[in-house]
Design a protein around this motif. Sequence first.
Motif, PDB file in Angstrom:
ATOM      1  N   LEU A 272       3.303   3.053   2.764  1.00 34.61           N
ATOM      2  CA  LEU A 272       4.734   3.186   2.505  1.00 34.61           C
ATOM      3  C   LEU A 272       5.176   4.645   2.704  1.00 34.61           C
ATOM      4  O   LEU A 272       6.175   4.921   3.377  1.00 34.61           O
ATOM      5  CB  LEU A 272       5.046   2.705   1.081  1.00 34.61           C
ATOM      6  N   ALA A 273       4.403   5.582   2.141  1.00 31.85           N
ATOM      7  CA  ALA A 273       4.777   7.003   2.242  1.00 31.85           C
ATOM      8  C   ALA A 273       4.785   7.454   3.702  1.00 31.85           C
ATOM      9  O   ALA A 273       5.698   8.174   4.144  1.00 31.85           O
ATOM     10  CB  ALA A 273       3.822   7.852   1.410  1.00 31.85           C
TER      11      ALA A 273
ATOM     12  N   TYR B 204       7.768   5.887   5.492  1.00 35.76           N
ATOM     13  CA  TYR B 204       9.009   6.492   5.025  1.00 35.76           C
ATOM     14  C   TYR B 204       9.207   7.862   5.689  1.00 35.76           C
ATOM     15  O   TYR B 204      10.312   8.187   6.160  1.00 35.76           O
ATOM     16  CB  TYR B 204       8.991   6.591   3.493  1.00 35.76           C
TER      17      TYR B 204
ATOM     18  N   ASP C  50      12.169  -0.518  -7.701  1.00 35.95           N
ATOM     19  CA  ASP C  50      11.128   0.221  -6.982  1.00 35.95           C
ATOM     20  C   ASP C  50      11.859   1.157  -6.010  1.00 35.95           C
ATOM     21  O   ASP C  50      12.017   0.834  -4.816  1.00 35.95           O
ATOM     22  CB  ASP C  50      10.229  -0.775  -6.225  1.00 35.95           C
TER      23      ASP C  50
ATOM     24  N   ASN D  56       0.855  -1.184   0.000  1.00 38.91           N
ATOM     25  CA  ASN D  56       0.000   0.000   0.000  1.00 38.91           C
ATOM     26  C   ASN D  56       0.897   1.242   0.000  1.00 38.91           C
ATOM     27  O   ASN D  56       1.684   1.459   0.918  1.00 38.91           O
ATOM     28  CB  ASN D  56      -0.893  -0.054   1.248  1.00 38.91           C
ATOM     29  N   ARG D  57       0.762   2.036  -1.069  1.00 36.71           N
ATOM     30  CA  ARG D  57       1.684   3.170  -1.254  1.00 36.71           C
ATOM     31  C   ARG D  57       1.475   4.266  -0.203  1.00 36.71           C
ATOM     32  O   ARG D  57       2.401   4.990   0.133  1.00 36.71           O
ATOM     33  CB  ARG D  57       1.563   3.755  -2.661  1.00 36.71           C
ATOM     34  N   GLU D  58       0.258   4.370   0.286  1.00 38.87           N
ATOM     35  CA  GLU D  58       0.014   5.375   1.341  1.00 38.87           C
ATOM     36  C   GLU D  58       0.729   4.972   2.628  1.00 38.87           C
ATOM     37  O   GLU D  58       1.369   5.793   3.295  1.00 38.87           O
ATOM     38  CB  GLU D  58      -1.482   5.471   1.627  1.00 38.87           C
TER      39      GLU D  58
ATOM     40  N   GLU E  70      11.289   3.828  -4.389  1.00 37.74           N
ATOM     41  CA  GLU E  70      10.643   4.298  -3.158  1.00 37.74           C
ATOM     42  C   GLU E  70      10.710   3.213  -2.063  1.00 37.74           C
ATOM     43  O   GLU E  70      11.095   3.472  -0.916  1.00 37.74           O
ATOM     44  CB  GLU E  70       9.177   4.590  -3.508  1.00 37.74           C
ATOM     45  N   LEU E  71      10.374   2.006  -2.477  1.00 40.56           N
ATOM     46  CA  LEU E  71      10.383   0.886  -1.539  1.00 40.56           C
ATOM     47  C   LEU E  71      11.817   0.578  -1.086  1.00 40.56           C
ATOM     48  O   LEU E  71      12.081   0.339   0.099  1.00 40.56           O
ATOM     49  CB  LEU E  71       9.765  -0.330  -2.246  1.00 40.56           C
TER      50      LEU E  71
END
Length: 450
Positions: free
Chosen positions: A7-8, A11, A398, A3-5, A400-401
């Motif tokens: 992850l953000a 981070y 990837d 889930n990118r949210e 960001e990950l």
Amino acid sequence: MINRETLAKLYAREQAAFAASHPKSKAAYENAEHLFGKVPMTWMNKKAGGFPVYLATAHGNTVTDIDGNSYVDFALGDTGAMVGHSHPVVVEAIQKRVGELGGLTTMLPTEDAEWVGKNLTERFGMAKWSFSLTATDANRWAIRLVRAITGKPKILVNSYCYHGSVDETLIVVGPDGEGMSRPGNVGSPVDVTQTSRVAEFNDLAGLERQLAHGDVAAVLMEPAMTNVGMVLPEPGYLAGVRELTRKYDALLIIDETHTFSAGYGGMTKRDGLEPDVFVIGKAIAGGIPTGTYGLSAELAEKVMARTDLDLVDMGGVGGTLAGNPLQVAAMRATLEHILTEEAFAKMISLCDYYTAGVEALFGKYDLPWSINQLGTRAEYRFAKPYPINGTDAYNSADPELEDFIHLYLLNRGIMLTPFHNMALMAPTTTKDEVDQHLDIFEQCIEELLA
Ligand SMILES: Cc1ncc(COP(=O)(O)O)c(C=O)c1O
């Protein structure tokens, strides 16, 4: 899957924690006003935390920063410090050369150089050796030499390879299957398709199509790609490359700067490869800048017979300091006492354990990720199955990950190579440290999936 949210959010939390626990590194970076990109070497701007960690001390596989944080180092200077930092045997050899004997740059050979050449021959099988200060330089020399000997203009590399910032290698397979300049390349002297050809790793048909043009002096390759994830050769691929290069009268340059991790004699010895030119650097001088290129007996003879070539003045890499006594003393110490068969056996067995542990986590959490191992190094990729060529490996990145995982680990005392998800075992790395990494990596995965 991820889930990118989430992850953000995670981070951002890790970046705040990193800033809080690294105030001195942050200030040092902010104050660096006279360095290009604020760092002494642009790669140091690969900084998942927003600024790099500033080094205080490094011994074995332990690094401390100027804020007093300590790390288990699995990056090991992206292979330059594969034997661990400031190994006592290397330090002793350096101190002897610098303090006791003296003579750092003299343009005079030392007897250690022949010892190193003989040891390299025993490991990798090439007959004659010459030293440079970096593997990039060694590749540059190799390229000039193969062009001179074959009279052919082009070099063939694998798409998304890395052999240093060598102009001829910055070519990738484009959407039409033909070569094009690698995106982001800086200041190439001519269109790279004039100097180079390219094929995908593990694609013998593509390689043959390119070689059939008849203008390739040499194929320059890593026997496993290590700079875009770690892409391993499929069964029969490396033998096929050798067969095709012979069929089309092209030479073969094998660059084992990273794949040396496979063992005492790299993949060349382990897998019985038969390069015409062999390149290595980084690890073999225990952290002192180095590179070297070896020629097969047959090629060396051909080169020496070419009396029209100025092999003294313009023949080398033009490195005034190459082959200097300090570098050679460090290479001898490293090769003679540290990177032994026994040391490799221990490091490889620990890396087997690391790889099995990471693989088990991917299985436990049903992640579509995979890991490849080559001797003492292992690297995972956010793809399953693991890509088998450079372009697919590149496209599976990837950032960001990757940055998040690196920072998560860094905040908990584990350092991975900032360019990849690569872990390298040093002679001093312990099973407990690998377990420590696995525990923290598992926590990280759990948080990501929560
Ligand atoms: C396979 C390979 N060749 C050459 C180089 C360049 O080495 P150096 O940085 O010593 O010039 C690298 C660096 O990562 C590499 O991975």
